[in-house]
Design a protein around this motif. Structure first.
Motif, PDB file in Angstrom:
ATOM      1  N   THR A 174       1.042  -1.189  -0.127  1.00 19.58           N
ATOM      2  CA  THR A 174       0.243  -0.012   0.054  1.00 19.58           C
ATOM      3  C   THR A 174       0.862   1.387  -0.023  1.00 19.58           C
ATOM      4  OG1 THR A 174       0.053  -0.062   2.263  1.00 19.58           O
ATOM      5  CG2 THR A 174      -1.718  -1.207   1.159  1.00 19.58           C
ATOM      6  N   GLU A 208       1.939   5.227  -1.879  1.00 14.49           N
ATOM      7  CA  GLU A 208       1.752   5.929  -3.219  1.00 14.49           C
ATOM      8  C   GLU A 208       2.545   5.112  -4.445  1.00 14.49           C
ATOM      9  OE1 GLU A 208       2.426  10.517  -1.365  1.00 14.49           O
ATOM     10  OE2 GLU A 208       4.166   9.526  -2.060  1.00 14.49           O
ATOM     11  N   THR A 226      -0.531   8.076  -6.712  1.00 12.75           N
ATOM     12  CA  THR A 226      -1.850   7.960  -6.124  1.00 12.75           C
ATOM     13  C   THR A 226      -1.879   6.740  -5.175  1.00 12.75           C
ATOM     14  OG1 THR A 226      -4.184   7.647  -6.838  1.00 12.75           O
ATOM     15  CG2 THR A 226      -2.773   6.112  -7.868  1.00 12.75           C
ATOM     16  N   THR A 227      -2.613   6.771  -4.170  1.00 11.25           N
ATOM     17  CA  THR A 227      -2.717   5.895  -3.099  1.00 11.25           C
ATOM     18  C   THR A 227      -3.328   4.675  -3.761  1.00 11.25           C
ATOM     19  OG1 THR A 227      -3.023   7.723  -1.448  1.00 11.25           O
ATOM     20  CG2 THR A 227      -3.620   5.505  -0.990  1.00 11.25           C
ATOM     21  N   PHE A 228      -2.625   3.772  -3.559  1.00 10.97           N
ATOM     22  CA  PHE A 228      -3.085   2.169  -3.851  1.00 10.97           C
ATOM     23  C   PHE A 228      -3.144   1.330  -2.737  1.00 10.97           C
ATOM     24  CE2 PHE A 228      -2.723  -2.059  -5.390  1.00 10.97           C
ATOM     25  CZ  PHE A 228      -3.281  -2.039  -6.495  1.00 10.97           C
ATOM     26  N   HIS A 256      -7.284   1.857  -4.552  1.00 12.24           N
ATOM     27  CA  HIS A 256      -8.324   2.527  -4.522  1.00 12.24           C
ATOM     28  C   HIS A 256      -9.266   2.579  -5.513  1.00 12.24           C
ATOM     29  CE1 HIS A 256      -5.379   5.358  -7.077  1.00 12.24           C
ATOM     30  NE2 HIS A 256      -6.514   4.635  -7.870  1.00 12.24           N
ATOM     31  N   TRP A 271     -11.561   4.097  -8.846  1.00 13.75           N
ATOM     32  CA  TRP A 271     -11.039   5.308  -9.578  1.00 13.75           C
ATOM     33  C   TRP A 271     -12.271   6.617  -9.243  1.00 13.75           C
ATOM     34  CZ3 TRP A 271     -10.669   1.762 -14.583  1.00 13.75           C
ATOM     35  CH2 TRP A 271      -9.554   1.233 -14.455  1.00 13.75           C
ATOM     36  N   SER A 275     -13.197   7.502  -6.684  1.00  9.85           N
ATOM     37  CA  SER A 275     -12.607   8.203  -5.498  1.00  9.85           C
ATOM     38  C   SER A 275     -11.451   9.088  -5.387  1.00  9.85           C
ATOM     39  CB  SER A 275     -12.270   7.168  -4.308  1.00  9.85           C
ATOM     40  OG  SER A 275     -11.012   6.293  -4.342  1.00  9.85           O
ATOM     41  N   VAL A 276     -10.832   8.992  -6.812  1.00  5.47           N
ATOM     42  CA  VAL A 276      -9.613   9.745  -7.009  1.00  5.47           C
ATOM     43  C   VAL A 276      -9.911  11.181  -7.384  1.00  5.47           C
ATOM     44  CG1 VAL A 276      -7.727  10.223  -8.643  1.00  5.47           C
ATOM     45  CG2 VAL A 276      -8.538   7.960  -8.224  1.00  5.47           C
ATOM     46  N   LYS A 333     -17.902  -0.245 -10.250  1.00  2.00           N
ATOM     47  CA  LYS A 333     -16.611   0.101  -9.790  1.00  2.00           C
ATOM     48  C   LYS A 333     -15.527  -0.116 -10.748  1.00  2.00           C
ATOM     49  CE  LYS A 333     -18.647  -0.387  -5.124  1.00  2.00           C
ATOM     50  NZ  LYS A 333     -18.351  -1.110  -3.921  1.00  2.00           N
ATOM     51  N   ALA A 359      -9.805  -2.502  -4.737  1.00  5.42           N
ATOM     52  CA  ALA A 359     -10.369  -2.141  -3.491  1.00  5.42           C
ATOM     53  C   ALA A 359      -9.613  -3.159  -2.547  1.00  5.42           C
ATOM     54  CB  ALA A 359     -11.922  -2.756  -3.664  1.00  5.42           C
ATOM     55  N   GLY A 365     -13.318  -0.562   1.969  1.00  7.39           N
ATOM     56  CA  GLY A 365     -12.105  -0.280   2.222  1.00  7.39           C
ATOM     57  C   GLY A 365     -11.778   0.234   3.591  1.00  7.39           C
TER      58      GLY A 365
END
Length: 930
Positions: A64, A66, A87-89, A91, A93, A95-96, A188, A192, A385
């Motif tokens: 998890t 960046e 981007t945070t992983f 996640h 899309w 929610s980006v 989605k 996730a 999540g």
């Protein structure tokens, strides 16, 4: 344990509190972030994850943080570098934020991560969960895994979901991950669930354990569903079993068709479009069935409007799965989850109400639904999540839910079974009362007739009446004995008795029946058997009477021989063998293994030709086994049968002091004349009690109900009370308790009722009665019972007698059915006619008054009192109407339905009164005959 309704006692058991506490603990533990050695797990920064200080032998790590991301690109290894975005992983899309050209839920992207590894002593592995909805993974430039086929167009993208384990290269201290994700088929898009890294052995064991738990849980739930469906199929009455079984079958797919997607891994050829529809529809339909299950489980505690609306909503959601494309119906899951959690909260409220109202199994449903709420909360936390639940916590949560729900149904099944047994006992008690009440009069008046001057023909007719009555009594007693044996209420005595005397008495009793068929009846007793034994002579008499009566019945010519032998003897006990052998019709070899089963006879022609219920031999074997013995049979068709019964008895000591005198029934008082109060509401039974007691030399007074009996006891002295159980105003139980607790009288009270079950006897003794006499009774039985109390009774005093509310002269009576044999005793028939004609108009007026005030219990009491007389007068139509009323009154049907039948009954009886009056007038005008 019972549930309290006041504040001084807890509503739930200690076990329930512990279970709820455990569920909350599991919930909180699952929400805590995983830690190793008190440190937060490492996360990626600027596309680099440093794991050089991680001990993989002790933990796995989620990848998890960046990651590098390339929006709307499916990059492959070796392509030229481009400007990097992070981007945070993992996640979704949708929610980006902060991206000028952010993706919608449909599209594609590529993620990259560099992992720095420590020196390795064991190979490593990645666990890759499902992604929305297809992915391809490259490690160090080589493709190692894919799920479906990610592409830049909907037509080329093939979705699929599964959980995969892939081995990583064993060389090098750096891993370059390149992950392609594409989605065009689901609401989605993106990821996730985090990818994990760890040692091969740990990862393989963890995944195998998860799969095993899923498969085991699926099998348990599926078999539970099949079990309850099968159980419902036997009776088709308890609908909660049907719906819980269906719920189990539907929900079992959720275990292997979601989360780890075990089914997809075992059957990779399953198309994703089919599995996604099964995944969604199974949830919608399972919730709908669970709603119906709750409605049928506690219908009085649920609001049917709520359950009906919820069912239709679930069905509407299920319909969308069938008619809409996947990208559309998957959008509806989030609002449905909110609705589902809301309903689970409502179900908890319903079960709470059911607990407060003490419904069967309600505490189990409350506890199980609380567990289900915890389980769903954990699953929803993973879905959105928020947390990754521990697999074992979900497993035991599900097991607890389905186990407790199964306990609810099994508890209900046991409760219904006990209710059925109670109903059976009540039926036997009512049947006993209904048959024994008229049978009491038949046998009683038949015995009284023997004391009067009768012509030879009348004596013959009276003998037939007595024989038929005794046969009917035998059948009733057989049925009641079966009920007593089944319920474990068959009493066994241990008193001294003599086998030679008992066998000789039975032989004498059956001698006439054998002589009529010209059959030789002999009995031989081994002289070495101890003269006095300790045991139950009543049950032994019952066994021998059954066997010897059967032998005589099935023997046309020849003999019936009874032999009593000593099988085994010790210092204080002896095992006695009773052999009953006949030369009758015999039985085939294939019949013998089943001959002791109830309602079984040799064949159908045996029943038609010889009669009988097929209960006698079953009772024989049961009574023998109750006394520690056995029963067997050998037989040859056409040559006869041989029944052998062995029973152990203790040898009585000091046999010279044992009283073995057989008392013979004689009319007239023995030593003292008793003043007896008879509490009885039935006129026929009043006459019978007065007649028998007067002939025994005692003085009898009648009280029509328990209240009147109390009033008599307040002003007069009686030596004994014969107390009926079922009476109007105050029954025998209440009257006895009042006599004991308020009047403080210790007068002997003998229960006198047509109920003959052991539970009825216990109730009589608990109410304060001294003894029990079941109707119909023989005068000898009453005489022997009274004799127990003569020694302690005072001499008759000169107190004035009370004026009974309903007395009758003691004279000779005829109990022959009036419409068939009125010429048997004209004066008695006339007396019964006069009583009927005097009472019936008043009773009919009372019925009308009760109907006007909707007093249904009074109507039931009056028609119950009239039933015997109505039957005796042959008013068949009125009898049918009484039966209809007796079925309607307890059912609490509308008064209008009862009123219609009551009016028909009144019209039928009133229409018959002129004819009955005419017959009475004719009989009165005729001169008496000699």
């Amino acid at each position: 344990m019972p549930y309290a309704t006041n504040k001084s006692k807890p509503l739930l058991s200690v076990q329930a509190i512990i279970l709820v506490s455990l569920a909350l603990t599991l919930f909180l533990v699952n929400l805590l972030p995983a830690q190793a050695g008190g440190q937060l797990p490492p996360v990626a920064k600027k596309g680099v994850l440093d794991l050089r200080h991680v001990n993989f032998a002790q933990q796995e790590v989620d990848l998890t943080g960046e990651w590098n991301v390339y929006w709307k690109q499916l990059r492959t290894p070796g392509e030229p570098a481009l400007p990097v975005d992070y981007t945070t992983f993992p996640h979704l899309w949708s929610s980006v934020t902060g991206q000028k050209s952010g993706l919608s839920s449909q599209g594609f992207a590529t993620y990259a991560l560099t992992i720095l590894l420590p020196p390795r002593s064991a190979p490593l592995m990645l666990e890759i969960p499902d992604q929305y909805t297809a992915y391809r993974l490259f490690v160090n430039g080589e493709e190692l895994a894919h799920d479906g086929n990610p592409a830049a167009t909907p037509a080329a993208t093939i979705p699929y979901w599964s959980t995969q384990l892939i081995r990583l290269p064993t060389s090098g201290d750096t891993l370059q991950l390149l992950l392609q994700i594409a989605n065009f088929q689901h609401a989605k898009g993106g990821s996730a669930k985090a990818i994990r890294i760890g040692e091969v052995k740990r990862m393989e064991v963890d995944l195998a354990t998860d799969w095993a738990l899923d498969l085991l849980l699926t099998g348990c739930i599926f078999m539970t569903g099949m079990f309850f469906l099968g159980l419902f199929g036997f009776s088709r009455t308890d609908r909660p079993m049907l719906y819980f079984g269906l719920f189990c079958l539907l929900y079992s797919y959720r275990i292997i068709g979601t989360d780890q997607y075990v089914l997809h891994s075992l059957m990779p050829s399953l198309p994703w479009v089919l599995t996604i529809r099964l995944e969604y529809s199974s949830l919608y339909l399972a919730i709908a069935v669970f709603v119906i299950y709750t409605q049928y489980l506690y219908p009085k505690d649920t609001d049917k409007r709520v359950t009906t609306a919820m069912v239709w909503v679930c069905l509407a959601f299920a319909a969308t799965v069938v008619v809409l494309p996947t990208v559309w119906f998957t959008r509806l899951m989030d609002p449905f989850l909110v609705l589902m959690v809301t309903y689970i909260g409502y179900a908890l409220y319903v079960y709470w109400i059911a607990v407060r109202r003490k419904r069967p199994g309600a505490r189990y449903t409350l506890m199980s639904t609380g567990l289900l709420l915890v389980v769903f909360s954990l699953i929803l936390g993973q879905y959105f999540g928020l947390a990754t639940p521990v697999k074992t916590a979900l497993f035991f949560g599900y097991i607890g839910f389905f186990f407790l729900q199964s306990l609810v149904l099994l508890f209900r099944f046991d409760f219904a079974l006990n209710e059925a047994r109670l109903t059976e006992k009540q039926f036997l008690a009512n049947m006993s009362h209904e048959i024994r009440t008229p049978l009491n009069a038949v046998l009683g008046f038949s015995n009284l007739l023997e004391t009067t001057a009768l012509t030879p023909e009348q004596k013959e007719f009276n003998g037939y009446i007595g024989t038929a009555g005794k046969n009917l009594l035998t059948i009733v007693n057989d049925i009641l004995d079966i009920a007593k044996i089944e319920s474990g209420m068959m009493p066994l005595e241990t008193i001294p008795f003599s086998i030679p005397s008992l066998v000789d008495s039975i032989r004498t009793m059956l001698h006439a029946a054998a002589s009529d068929k010209k059959i030789a009846l002999t009995a031989e007793v081994d002289p070495t058997i101890p003269p006095v034994l300790l045991g139950d002579p009543t049950r032994l008499t019952q066994i021998l009477l059954n066997l010897m009566s059967n032998a005589i019945k099935f023997t046309k010519q020849g003999s019936v021989q009874v032999r009593v032998e000593k099988s085994k003897e010790t210092a204080d006990s002896v095992r006695v063998r009773f052999i009953v052998q006949d030369t009758g019709i015999g039985m085939a070899a294939d019949v013998l293994p089943h001959i002791f089963e109830r309602f079984r006879q040799a064949n159908d022609s045996t029943t038609r030709q010889y009669g009988g219920t097929g209960l006698g031999l079953s009772i024989v074997k049961s009574l023998a086994q109750l006394q520690g013995g056995s029963a067997n049979v050998t037989s040859v068709p056409g040559e006869g049968s041989c029944f052998t019964v062995e029973i152990p008895y203790r040898i009585a000591k000091n046999t010279a002091d044992q009283s073995l005198v057989t008392r013979v029934m004689t009319w007239g008082a023995e030593g003292r004349a008793l003043r007896v109060l008879v509490a009885e509401d039935n006129l026929m039974n009043q006459k019978l009690a007065l007649g028998v007691l007067n002939r025994l030399g005692h003085t009898a007074h009648i009280a029509e109900n328990g209240q009147q009996a109390i009033e008599y006891l307040e002003t007069n002295t009686y030596d004994l009370v014969l107390m009926d159980i079922q009476m109007p105003i105050m029954d025998g139980y209440a009257a006895t308790r009042h006599i004991r607790t308020v009047l403080h009288s210790q007068v002997p009270i003998i229960a006198m009722t047509a109920h003959a079950l052991a539970s009825e006897r216990e109730q009589c003794l608990q109410a304060g009665m001294n003894d029990f006499l079941s109707k119909p009774f023989q005068p000898s039985e009453l005489q022997q019972l009274l004799r127990k109390y003569i020694a302690s009774a005072p001499l008759p005093d000169e107190q004035p007698e009370p004026a009974p509310a309903c007395s009758a002269p003691s004279s000779a009576f005829s109990m022959e059915p009036l419409m068939k044999a009125v010429d048997g005793d004209v004066s008695f028939a006339l007396e019964l006619l006069e009583v009927f004609l005097e009472q019936t108009p008043l009773q009919l007026a009372q019925i009308r008054q009760a109907l006007a005030s909707t007093d249904l219990p009074t109507i039931g009491r009056i028609i119950h009192a009239q039933k015997v007389a109505i039957k005796m007068f042959g008013l068949d139509e009125a009898v049918l109407q009484i039966k209809a009323l007796e079925s309607l009154l307890p059912a609490k049907v509308p008064v209008s339905e009862v009123a219609a039948v009551v009016h028909q009954y009144l019209y039928t009886v009133e229409a018959e009164l002129p004819a009955i009056q005419s017959v009475a007038d004719t009989m009165m005008s005729q001169p008496p005959t000699d």
